[in-house]
Design a protein around this motif. Structure first.
Motif, PDB file in Angstrom:
ATOM      1  N   THR A 167      52.628  16.372 -14.726  1.00  0.00           N
ATOM      2  CA  THR A 167      51.383  16.283 -15.464  1.00  0.00           C
ATOM      3  C   THR A 167      51.179  17.156 -16.852  1.00  0.00           C
ATOM      4  O   THR A 167      50.578  16.863 -17.887  1.00  0.00           O
ATOM      5  CB  THR A 167      50.212  16.804 -14.624  1.00  0.00           C
ATOM      6  OG1 THR A 167      50.306  16.077 -13.498  1.00  0.00           O
ATOM      7  CG2 THR A 167      48.699  16.770 -15.021  1.00  0.00           C
ATOM      8  N   ILE A 168      51.829  18.256 -16.517  1.00  0.00           N
ATOM      9  CA  ILE A 168      51.916  19.232 -17.898  1.00  0.00           C
ATOM     10  C   ILE A 168      52.585  18.410 -18.831  1.00  0.00           C
ATOM     11  O   ILE A 168      52.426  18.416 -20.093  1.00  0.00           O
ATOM     12  CB  ILE A 168      52.594  20.711 -17.412  1.00  0.00           C
ATOM     13  CG1 ILE A 168      51.612  21.251 -16.626  1.00  0.00           C
ATOM     14  CG2 ILE A 168      52.843  21.501 -18.567  1.00  0.00           C
ATOM     15  CD1 ILE A 168      52.284  22.594 -15.726  1.00  0.00           C
ATOM     16  N   ASP A 169      53.697  18.033 -18.571  1.00  0.00           N
ATOM     17  CA  ASP A 169      54.498  17.273 -19.641  1.00  0.00           C
ATOM     18  C   ASP A 169      53.893  16.149 -20.352  1.00  0.00           C
ATOM     19  O   ASP A 169      53.797  15.706 -21.341  1.00  0.00           O
ATOM     20  CB  ASP A 169      55.662  16.901 -18.948  1.00  0.00           C
ATOM     21  CG  ASP A 169      56.762  15.963 -20.253  1.00  0.00           C
ATOM     22  OD1 ASP A 169      57.314  16.712 -21.085  1.00  0.00           O
ATOM     23  OD2 ASP A 169      56.755  14.709 -20.218  1.00  0.00           O
ATOM     24  N   SER A 170      53.041  15.395 -19.287  1.00  0.00           N
ATOM     25  CA  SER A 170      52.226  14.343 -19.993  1.00  0.00           C
ATOM     26  C   SER A 170      51.277  14.584 -20.824  1.00  0.00           C
ATOM     27  O   SER A 170      51.042  13.945 -21.832  1.00  0.00           O
ATOM     28  CB  SER A 170      51.489  13.483 -18.737  1.00  0.00           C
ATOM     29  OG  SER A 170      52.266  13.077 -17.849  1.00  0.00           O
ATOM     30  N   HIS A 171      50.421  15.725 -20.621  1.00  0.00           N
ATOM     31  CA  HIS A 171      49.617  16.398 -21.633  1.00  0.00           C
ATOM     32  C   HIS A 171      50.342  16.553 -23.077  1.00  0.00           C
ATOM     33  O   HIS A 171      49.707  16.442 -23.927  1.00  0.00           O
ATOM     34  CB  HIS A 171      48.968  17.669 -20.999  1.00  0.00           C
ATOM     35  CG  HIS A 171      47.777  17.577 -20.295  1.00  0.00           C
ATOM     36  ND1 HIS A 171      46.746  17.345 -21.056  1.00  0.00           N
ATOM     37  CD2 HIS A 171      47.599  17.371 -19.021  1.00  0.00           C
ATOM     38  CE1 HIS A 171      45.561  17.062 -20.021  1.00  0.00           C
ATOM     39  NE2 HIS A 171      46.308  16.969 -18.891  1.00  0.00           N
ATOM     40  N   ARG A 172      51.592  17.053 -22.863  1.00  0.00           N
ATOM     41  CA  ARG A 172      52.441  17.246 -24.166  1.00  0.00           C
ATOM     42  C   ARG A 172      52.565  15.957 -24.898  1.00  0.00           C
ATOM     43  O   ARG A 172      52.426  16.092 -26.155  1.00  0.00           O
ATOM     44  CB  ARG A 172      53.792  17.833 -23.834  1.00  0.00           C
ATOM     45  CG  ARG A 172      54.443  18.796 -24.772  1.00  0.00           C
ATOM     46  CD  ARG A 172      55.814  19.053 -24.270  1.00  0.00           C
ATOM     47  NE  ARG A 172      56.560  18.298 -23.413  1.00  0.00           N
ATOM     48  CZ  ARG A 172      57.212  17.364 -24.199  1.00  0.00           C
ATOM     49  NH1 ARG A 172      57.313  17.170 -25.735  1.00  0.00           N
ATOM     50  NH2 ARG A 172      58.002  16.452 -23.324  1.00  0.00           N
ATOM     51  N   GLN A 173      52.581  14.807 -24.220  1.00  0.00           N
ATOM     52  CA  GLN A 173      52.699  13.729 -25.037  1.00  0.00           C
ATOM     53  C   GLN A 173      51.517  12.766 -25.162  1.00  0.00           C
ATOM     54  O   GLN A 173      51.667  11.801 -25.892  1.00  0.00           O
ATOM     55  CB  GLN A 173      53.816  12.763 -24.105  1.00  0.00           C
ATOM     56  CG  GLN A 173      55.205  13.449 -23.903  1.00  0.00           C
ATOM     57  CD  GLN A 173      56.139  12.488 -23.282  1.00  0.00           C
ATOM     58  OE1 GLN A 173      56.229  11.193 -23.808  1.00  0.00           O
ATOM     59  NE2 GLN A 173      57.008  12.747 -22.403  1.00  0.00           N
ATOM     60  N   PRO A 216      48.920  13.207 -27.093  1.00  0.00           N
ATOM     61  CA  PRO A 216      48.290  13.102 -28.351  1.00  0.00           C
ATOM     62  C   PRO A 216      49.242  11.930 -29.032  1.00  0.00           C
ATOM     63  O   PRO A 216      48.585  11.163 -29.829  1.00  0.00           O
ATOM     64  CB  PRO A 216      48.735  14.334 -28.905  1.00  0.00           C
ATOM     65  CG  PRO A 216      48.632  15.540 -27.987  1.00  0.00           C
ATOM     66  CD  PRO A 216      49.142  14.575 -26.608  1.00  0.00           C
ATOM     67  N   THR A 217      50.547  11.846 -28.922  1.00  0.00           N
ATOM     68  CA  THR A 217      51.370  10.812 -29.650  1.00  0.00           C
ATOM     69  C   THR A 217      50.957   9.572 -29.118  1.00  0.00           C
ATOM     70  O   THR A 217      50.699   8.650 -29.856  1.00  0.00           O
ATOM     71  CB  THR A 217      52.828  11.117 -29.519  1.00  0.00           C
ATOM     72  OG1 THR A 217      52.861  12.542 -29.422  1.00  0.00           O
ATOM     73  CG2 THR A 217      53.394  10.586 -30.665  1.00  0.00           C
TER      74      THR A 217
END
Lengths: 272, 454
Positions: free
Chosen positions: A25-31, A33-34
């Motif tokens: 989930t944390i990694d998804s948040h990183r992605q 925006p793109t």
């Protein structure tokens, strides 16, 4: 196994997979925006999202394939129909569809012009989200495939050869630009825009007709002009125009490459 | 009834069953709208009836769960409930919140978020209800200093449901992010903590109905809820297909949701093993019907039919079609509706102080089989409609509206089987309200024939 062991299985399994889920989930948040072009979430898009929720749209339609199955999916609708059409449609859906014919009809929502613009801005933003290639072929609201159309079995994306006509036909079926969402190539089937069954013949007659005042001098030129500047000559029809302006998207000059326009014209010139 | 305060469950189930009946009205209306044209489109459009249909389901099943918890916790903890008065207030508030939401939808007061349409104040009221419930149950267990695994799993499931409702209160400007968290509530409810509730209730019923050994049953209950979470947590990913999230959710969703049927199959094996070992000689045969039915229908509806369209390369074509409705209807009915009805059917004769045998009436049997047959037919109607829709609209490329015309015949089948189902629901409600209380006597002590503690 003892009860102590099965209990450990439950706690450990839940803990481990819960932790993986949180990490992803944390990694998804990183992605996000793109993938969702979050820089394009303007105040109008946010306001449009509120209109979407207020009007309970999701309990008839699907968006990104989620919602109810009573009305068509709207993920790519702005690319298929264009803002001008959607504006006219949202003001009075009954002008475009008949409950007698289709067995269901969208209620006329009491939306202000501003709300309509916001809703379209929101849907336009949704249409650009990276959906991993979904839908694999365009989901059309209506049209196509009543006997005589060659959409049946046609490859959705790839052209059969590098011939401009084949490339043009493939592009015609693709979304965007979504030509086939509004134009059938079956004779007499007017989906939203006029049927293009004999587009080349009609184009040749039109440039000769006295009420044509555009710049084109031949059939191919007329077709090119109709794509790039739909208002150069407005064909009359109940769902073709509103207030004398064509409902076709008018931004193909920006969104299509010149080569693509050539290919589309080459394809349409084969429809005689 | 061993503890007087178990009777708190009764008004919960009264409300639950009434709302279940009302849910049928809006479900049938929705089918008629599918057939169209719709003469009351201006007054009650499809979106309103659909929102009410699904919200009533959530409200009444939760009411049923909470009633079941109030029935089960005193018995398991061997004490009276901490505060029956608080439980009544809680029911009043929950019913008021649910009714407000439903009436609000009729007047277009909605948050317009699928399954979480409740307007914000209603959502807050629901949170308060959850807290009242957890406090009451928590105090009961704490005072008794006795917590069995069965009730622990049940109450943990309900506590998890309360916690996982919190993401529903968040709002995000990014639509993708908001649906990402919407599934934390919706998916982790129905394929997570609600399964815990189902597992807990199932363990209780099997212990009571088959007299199976509690130690053995509770040991395997941990395995079932363990499998639920191992597959279910990452199985959330099958809702993260095609919505603008990173691509790694695709294989994760495929693999882990393919494992999700394991928990349901485990429950089926669990029930089978319990009945093999200890027999099904319990005199309340209707409760046995509902319990075994729940296990079979949830394995088929939630397990197999979910698996049928969860693999990414399949879901790519079926995403957002009637296929989803096929899975959803049978899964909810099998896993949650039937387990609530099983507990209600089991508890009713005890609540009314009647012998278990008298509970098997012709009407009760009709109610069971009509719902079973109706739901099976509806599932098949949704399946055939969904397969046709996928093929015509998604693969061939026919327009949405033309496709819907071509699959009309399946909506006729949906209407016919939906009427059968609703008739079964009506008979169940009639049986509960009119037949049982007619013989209402003062609650007698625990019937001698009943195995008090297995």
């Amino acid at each position: 196994m003892t009860k102590r062991q099965t209990r450990a299985f439950f706690y450990a399994g839940t803990g481990v997979f819960g932790a993986i889920f949180i990490a992803l989930t944390i990694d998804s948040h990183r992605q996000f925006p793109t993938l969702t072009h979050s820089d394009r979430i303007t105040p109008a898009v946010i306001a449009g999202k509120h209109v979407w929720h207020r009007q309970n749209c999701v309990n008839c339609h699907t968006l990104l394939g989620e919602g109810a199955y009573f009305a068509p999916d709207l993920t790519k609708i702005t690319q298929q129909r264009g803002a001008a059409y959607l504006k006219a449609f949202l003001k009075d859906p009954s002008k475009f569809y008949s409950e007698e014919r289709d067995r269901r009809l969208m209620p006329t929502l009491a939306l202000s012009d501003r709300e309509i613009d916001e809703l379209i801005a929101f849907l336009d933003w949704v249409g650009r989200i990276d959906t991993q290639g979904w839908p694999p072929r365009p989901i059309l609201v209506t049209g196509a495939a009543i006997p005589g159309t060659e959409a049946v079995g046609a490859p959705p994306r790839a052209a059969a050869s590098s011939d401009p006509v084949a490339l043009g036909e493939a592009l015609f079926r693709r979304t965007p630009p979504g030509c086939s969402a509004c134009h059938s190539t079956a004779p007499g089937v007017n989906v939203v825009g006029p049927s293009l069954a004999n587009a080349a013949t009609v184009a040749a007659q039109r440039v000769e007709s006295p009420d044509y005042h555009g710049k084109a001098t031949d059939a191919a030129g007329y077709l090119r002009e109709s794509i790039l500047d739909p208002n150069a000559y407005v064909v009359q029809g109940p769902t073709f125009s509103s207030g004398g302006r064509s409902l076709m998207p008018s931004d193909f000059a920006q969104t299509l490459e010149p080569r693509q326009v050539d290919e589309l014209v080459a394809y349409l010139m084969t429809l005689r | 009834m061993r503890y007087r305060t178990q009777a708190v469950a009764y008004p919960y189930w009264v409300v639950a069953l009434l709302l279940y009946g009302l849910q049928m009205v809006f479900g049938l209306l929705a089918i008629v709208k599918y057939l169209g044209p719709d003469p009351i489109r201006a007054v009650l459009p499809f979106d309103v009836s659909k929102a009410i249909h699904t919200n009533l389901l959530i409200v009444w099943v939760l009411t049923g769960f909470m009633g079941a918890a109030y029935w089960l916790v005193p018995e398991e903890s061997r004490t009276e409930l901490y505060s029956p008065r608080l439980a009544y207030w809680q029911l009043g508030l929950f019913t008021a919140a649910g009714v407000t939401a439903v009436v609000g939808y009729l007047f277009r007061w909605t948050a317009g978020n699928k399954l979480l349409e409740q307007p914000y104040p209603v959502k807050l009221a629901i949170v308060v209800v959850m807290l009242m419930f957890l406090y009451n149950v928590g105090m009961t267990i704490w005072r008794a200093r006795r917590l069995t695994t069965t009730e622990g799993v049940l109450v943990a499931g309900l506590a998890g449901a309360a916690v996982l409702y919190l993401p529903a209160l968040l709002e995000f400007d990014n639509y993708t992010v908001s649906i990402f968290y919407r599934w934390w509530t919706v998916h982790l409810w129905v394929e997570g903590v609600w399964e815990m509730i189902q597992g807990g209730l199932l363990a209780y019923l099997l212990i009571r109905l088959s007299g199976a050994d509690r130690e053995v049953m509770e040991k395997w209950l941990y395995v079932i809820v363990g499998l639920t979470f191992i597959s279910g947590i990452l199985g959330t990913a099958h809702h993260y297909f095609w919505i603008g999230v990173p691509a790694y959710w695709l294989p994760i969703g495929g693999i882990f949701s393919a494992l999700e049927p394991l928990a349901f199959l485990a429950m089926a094996v669990y029930a089978y093993a319990a009945t093999r070992r200890s027999g099904l000689a319990h005199p309340n045969r209707m409760a046995v019907h509902w319990t075994i039915g729940s296990v079979i229908y949830s394995a088929f509806g939630a397990g197999i039919l979910g698996l049928a369209h969860t693999w990414p390369s399949v879901n790519r074509w079926t995403h957002g079609t009637m296929i989803t409705a096929m899975h959803g209807h049978m899964a909810f009915f099998g896993a949650y509706v039937m387990i609530v009805l099983a507990v209600v059917t089991y508890a009713a004769p005890i609540l009314f102080g009647r012998p278990h045998e008298e509970h098997e009436t012709a009407i009760g049997l009709w109610a069971f089989w009509l719902q079973i047959a109706g739901m099976f037919g509806m599932t098949m109607a949704f399946a055939t409609a969904g397969i046709s829709q996928t093929y015509l609209e998604r693969i061939i490329g026919l327009g949405y509206l033309e496709t819907q015309q071509k699959i009309q015949v399946h909506f006729l089948m949906l209407l016919a089987t939906g009427i059968l189902f609703a008739a079964g629901v009506a008979l169940y409600i009639y049986d509960f309200f009119f037949l049982v209380p007619r013989g209402h006597r003062e609650p007698t002590p625990w019937p001698a024939a009943e195995p008090v503690e297995a």
